[in-house]
Design an enzyme around this catalytic site. Structure first.
Site, PDB file in Angstrom:
ATOM      1  N   HIS A   1      -3.130   9.007   1.134  1.00 26.06           N
ATOM      2  CA  HIS A   1      -3.091   7.824   0.277  1.00 26.06           C
ATOM      3  C   HIS A   1      -4.463   7.565  -0.322  1.00 26.06           C
ATOM      4  CE1 HIS A   1      -4.524   5.225   3.822  1.00 26.06           C
ATOM      5  NE2 HIS A   1      -4.133   6.353   4.393  1.00 26.06           N
TER       6      HIS A   1
ATOM      7  N   HIS B   1       0.860  -1.184   0.000  1.00 30.45           N
ATOM      8  CA  HIS B   1       0.000   0.000   0.000  1.00 30.45           C
ATOM      9  C   HIS B   1       0.897   1.235   0.000  1.00 30.45           C
ATOM     10  CE1 HIS B   1      -3.610   2.265   0.284  1.00 30.45           C
ATOM     11  NE2 HIS B   1      -3.301   2.800   1.448  1.00 30.45           N
TER      12      HIS B   1
ATOM     13  N   CYS C   1      -3.429   2.767  -5.518  1.00 27.69           N
ATOM     14  CA  CYS C   1      -2.700   3.633  -4.581  1.00 27.69           C
ATOM     15  C   CYS C   1      -1.309   3.987  -5.080  1.00 27.69           C
ATOM     16  CB  CYS C   1      -2.624   2.971  -3.202  1.00 27.69           C
ATOM     17  SG  CYS C   1      -1.802   1.348  -3.189  1.00 27.69           S
TER      18      CYS C   1
END
Length: 289
Positions: A42, A30, A154
């Site tokens: 994010h 991530h 992401c």
């Protein structure tokens, strides 16, 4: 941060850094942008979910997420539940108990190949920190379009914040290196069936990953963050991953056909058979989607 690992400590963080943290037993990472004061911006799927595809792949991610994945502080939980997908979190909630890594920009070809796994570095150069922060903060208020695991995830978000480069063709996979790794790793199953193809497969993987890196792609343009929505007409659609996989498969087929014609001697049966097995693996995966 060394040659083979991008792991850093929190004391090494700087404004505008692109950071990431592995999830689900290192199956994916991530990504986000560090904005200072212990905060990270994010991109998530929204509705409190970090990643997702809208397909049965979500069961894979859910089954491998550790119990701690649902533990966020009150501020971060509220940000996730009331967002357009782009959220701000404290570093603790962003990391979710996993180590901290820093994404590298402007690496040379040698270092790029040493970092064999995608989603850790790029040949593209980063813009100054103030531009990176401006993009991240603007997108926090305005969103980054509809989340899609293969086209708009992401890592795509973080890479856009760092470079301002955008892939305008929505029918193609995005800029993220880990998505490229997933796509280019499709033929890996053939290695188990035919171990002699390991060298050929590794070579094709490395060259293909290099060829589609953001730093050398010709199908990306610099887009001001204020023009994203106007240029792309973003909305949160339900996107299919089939087109992305078909595109990646097509590129692999073209590369392998070129290699056969350019490098295979007519009597080099071993190399020809290795490449054919990779082609068959790709075609089979596309048919199963």
């Amino acid at each position: 941060m060394g040659l083979f690992s991008n792991k850093i400590s929190r004391n090494d963080l700087h404004h505008g850094d692109h950071i990431y943290s592995w999830r689900a037993y290192y199956s994916y990472a991530h990504h986000g942008i560090y904005i200072g004061d212990g905060k990270v911006i994010h991109f998530t799927r929204g509705e409190g979910q970090e990643v997702g595809t809208g397909t049965i792949l979500d069961n894979f991610f859910a089954s491998r997420a550790p119990p701690r994945s649902s533990r966020f502080c009150d501020v971060c939980r509220q940000s996730r539940e009331n967002s357009n997908g782009v959220v701000v979190s404290c570093v603790d909630c962003f990391l979710n108990g996993w180590p901290l890594y820093k994404f590298e920009y402007g690496v040379d070809a040698a270092r790029f190949f040493v970092k064999a796994r995608g989603g850790t570095c790029t040949l593209a150069r980063s813009d100054p920190p103030e531009e990176v922060l401006h993009r991240a903060l603007y997108l926090l208020d305005n969103g980054f379009g509809g989340y899609h695991l293969f086209r708009n995830n992401c890592e795509d978000f973080a890479m856009y914040c760092k470079t301002g480069l955008l892939l305008l063709d929505e029918n193609l996979p995005g800029r993220s290196g880990q998505t490229a790794t997933m796509m280019l790793g499709i033929p890996a199953a053939a290695v188990l069936l035919y171990p002699a193809s390991l060298v050929v497969g590794a070579g094709v993987y490395c060259l293909s990953r290099y060829a589609i890196d953001l730093g050398i792609r010709q199908d990306v343009v610099k887009v001001p963050v204020e023009d994203l929505a106007a240029n792309l007409g973003w909305s949160p659609p339900v996107l299919s991953s089939k087109a992305a996989i078909e595109w990646a498969a097509g590129k692999l087929l073209s590369i392998r056909a070129y290699l056969i014609n350019a490098y295979c001697h007519p009597h080099d049966r071993l190399l020809q058979h290795s490449l054919v097995i990779h082609l068959f693996a790709v075609s089979t995966c596309v048919k199963l989607v």
